[in-house]
Structures are given as structure tokens and as C-alpha cells.
Design a protein around this motif. Sequence first.
Motif, mmCIF file in Angstrom:
data_model
loop_
_atom_site.group_PDB
_atom_site.id
_atom_site.type_symbol
_atom_site.label_atom_id
_atom_site.label_comp_id
_atom_site.label_asym_id
_atom_site.label_seq_id
_atom_site.Cartn_x
_atom_site.Cartn_y
_atom_site.Cartn_z
ATOM 1 N N HIS A 246 0.824 -1.216 0.000
ATOM 2 C CA HIS A 246 0.000 0.000 0.000
ATOM 3 C C HIS A 246 0.857 1.265 0.000
ATOM 4 N N ASP A 275 -1.634 -8.599 3.741
ATOM 5 C CA ASP A 275 -2.139 -8.683 5.113
ATOM 6 C C ASP A 275 -3.486 -8.008 5.291
ATOM 7 N N ASP A 276 -4.327 -8.040 4.264
ATOM 8 C CA ASP A 276 -5.657 -7.441 4.377
ATOM 9 C C ASP A 276 -6.618 -8.253 3.503
ATOM 10 N N SER A 277 -7.785 -8.592 4.041
ATOM 11 C CA SER A 277 -8.743 -9.427 3.313
ATOM 12 C C SER A 277 -9.676 -8.617 2.416
ATOM 13 N N ARG A 278 -9.574 -7.284 2.485
ATOM 14 C CA ARG A 278 -10.496 -6.441 1.721
ATOM 15 C C ARG A 278 -9.944 -6.109 0.337
ATOM 16 N N PRO A 293 -10.378 1.167 1.130
ATOM 17 C CA PRO A 293 -10.783 -0.236 1.252
ATOM 18 C C PRO A 293 -12.236 -0.401 0.875
#
Length: 328
Positions: A246, A275-278, A293
Motif C-alpha cells: 500500500h 495482510d488485508d482481506s479487503r 478499502p
Amino acid sequence: MPDNAKIPVTVLTGFLGSGKTTLVNHILTANHGHRIAVIENEFGEIPIDNDLVLNADEKIIEMSNGCCLCCTARTDLIEILLSLLARSDRFDRILIETSGLADPNPVAQTFFVDEEIARHFALDAIVTLVDAQHVRAHLAEVDHHGVGSQVFDQIAFADRIVINKVDLVDAESVRAVEAAVRGINATADIITSEYAAVDLADVLGIGAFDMARTMAGDPHWLDEDTHQHDPDLTSVGVELDGRVDHRALESWLATHLAERGDDVYRIKGLFAVEDDSRRFVLQGIHSSFEIRPSAPWQGENHTGKVVFIGRDLDRAELTRGLRSCLAG
């Protein structure tokens, strides 16, 4: 078929980045009780707008052949409308979101020049969105006739004009934009909005398209079938096979757009972040951009994609820069 028995059609136009997809999402998530078929048309080699639309119970149909409805793709629009008629489940209305480079005239003509389409569909209104922050600069681009002409035509042919993003400028600038718009179109109703959050009664079912008025202003309107885009405007799409860092992406975009932002009319992107599910959505106009997001990934392929639309774009530079932002 009487007009009140026909399926009403609303055409959304507006230059790149004016907020058309945001308005579509506002309509689709509102509590209106209508079944709406949304036809998406975009200018670009990689389809992305369909992924940015919140697909509820409505039918989303994407036209992503790299052209605009106002060009040869208009035949595709006729085929799609006829396919909707053939369905056993009837839609209450049709919403067409045109490309930011589309001329609304040929789109509107579709509902009068094709007998079958004219029998079953009624053009309700041409709704044009205007970017309060950038529209005057685009209209002033006299050295690039295509851009200035496209923005002018979209405003001139509107039945309802939404001056969007008024939160990004001061009150004096909003008045100046209203004056510029009124100088182009003296009859269309004008409303203002932030994030395209308008009262749906102001854009749907307004019965604003007036064929008699259009023909009075241009008796040869139905005979006109020529349209040209600015040949210098191109699209570059980059696919990202992996998750993105990011901070690296923000840093690269800020640096690149500080140097080339004047030539970048629109940026749209969708990608996964480490490291983010979105899902993360990128939206940008010229040197301004934001990354937000969105909903979590639902088992989809997490391959990202970013589309640039602008002038003198360097494909190799954009591809190299974006892929350098992949995590790891």
C-alpha cells in the motif's frame, strides 16, 4: 406501444472522473423498489467499471470493447436492449452509464432510429455529471479540441445537470461553474451534489427528454452519425498478479502524478493489499488520487488491475512503476 407502457431509459454522461459510477452505486443501493438493468460502457483495454459497481439484485451488463456507445458499439447497445426484451423477467427501468468520452447524441438517437427499440423503450432523460473541480479547465482546452468538445457536447445535450464534487471547491467556484454550464445549456435543470448523493426523484423518472425541442434546435439531429474522439487520448491497462504494498503504491503514484498529472485524466484500479482481506479501490483524476478499502474478497481471483486514461501515456513506464509496488 404508449409511452407509459414502455421501459424508461436514463442515460448517464459526464467526462472522465465526474462521478458517474458513484451515482450508479447510489442508485443501486437506494431503497427504491425498482428492478434496474445497468448497462456499463467504458473506454479502455481492461474492463474495470463492472467491478466498481455494487451489484445487488439488478442486472449489470458490461460493454468493454475499448470503444464508446457513440461509435460503432451502438449496434451492441441495440443487441443488449433486445436481449433484455427477450427475458422472461421484466425490468422496471434501464440505466446506461456511458464512457467518459462518449457523445450522448448518438446514444439518444438509438431510441428513435431503430424501430424495435423505439417501440419498447422510452428515453426518459440524459443526465450529465459535471466535475466542479476540473470542468472549467477541460472546457478551456482549446488546443485539444477533442476534450473541450466532448465536455461541451455532454453539457449541451443534457436534460438534467448534476454539478458534482462541490465539497472540493469554494462557493465562488461553484457559482462560476454554474455560470459556465448555464452558458452552454440554458434550459436544463441544474442541481449540485457531493459524492453524487442526489435525490433519486431528480434523476430517475423525470420525463425530461423532449424530442420536439431537440429537433427544433437541430432539424437534422437524427441524420447526424459522425463523431470523433481526441486521437491523442488513449488507455493503458496494467494487471497486477499479486498483492500490493500500500505505501509503495501511494509513494509511486504521488511521484508519478506530480510530474505527469496534467496528462492523466482518469485512473481506476482494484487490487489486493498484503495482510488485508479487503479489496482496495483506486480512483484518481489528474494529480489527485485516493485509495480506499472496499468489501472483502469473496473467493475471486485476487489479481489486481489499474487503468490509466490520458494523453501521451508511457505504457512501459506505467507497467514498470506499478509492478514495482507488488509486495515482496
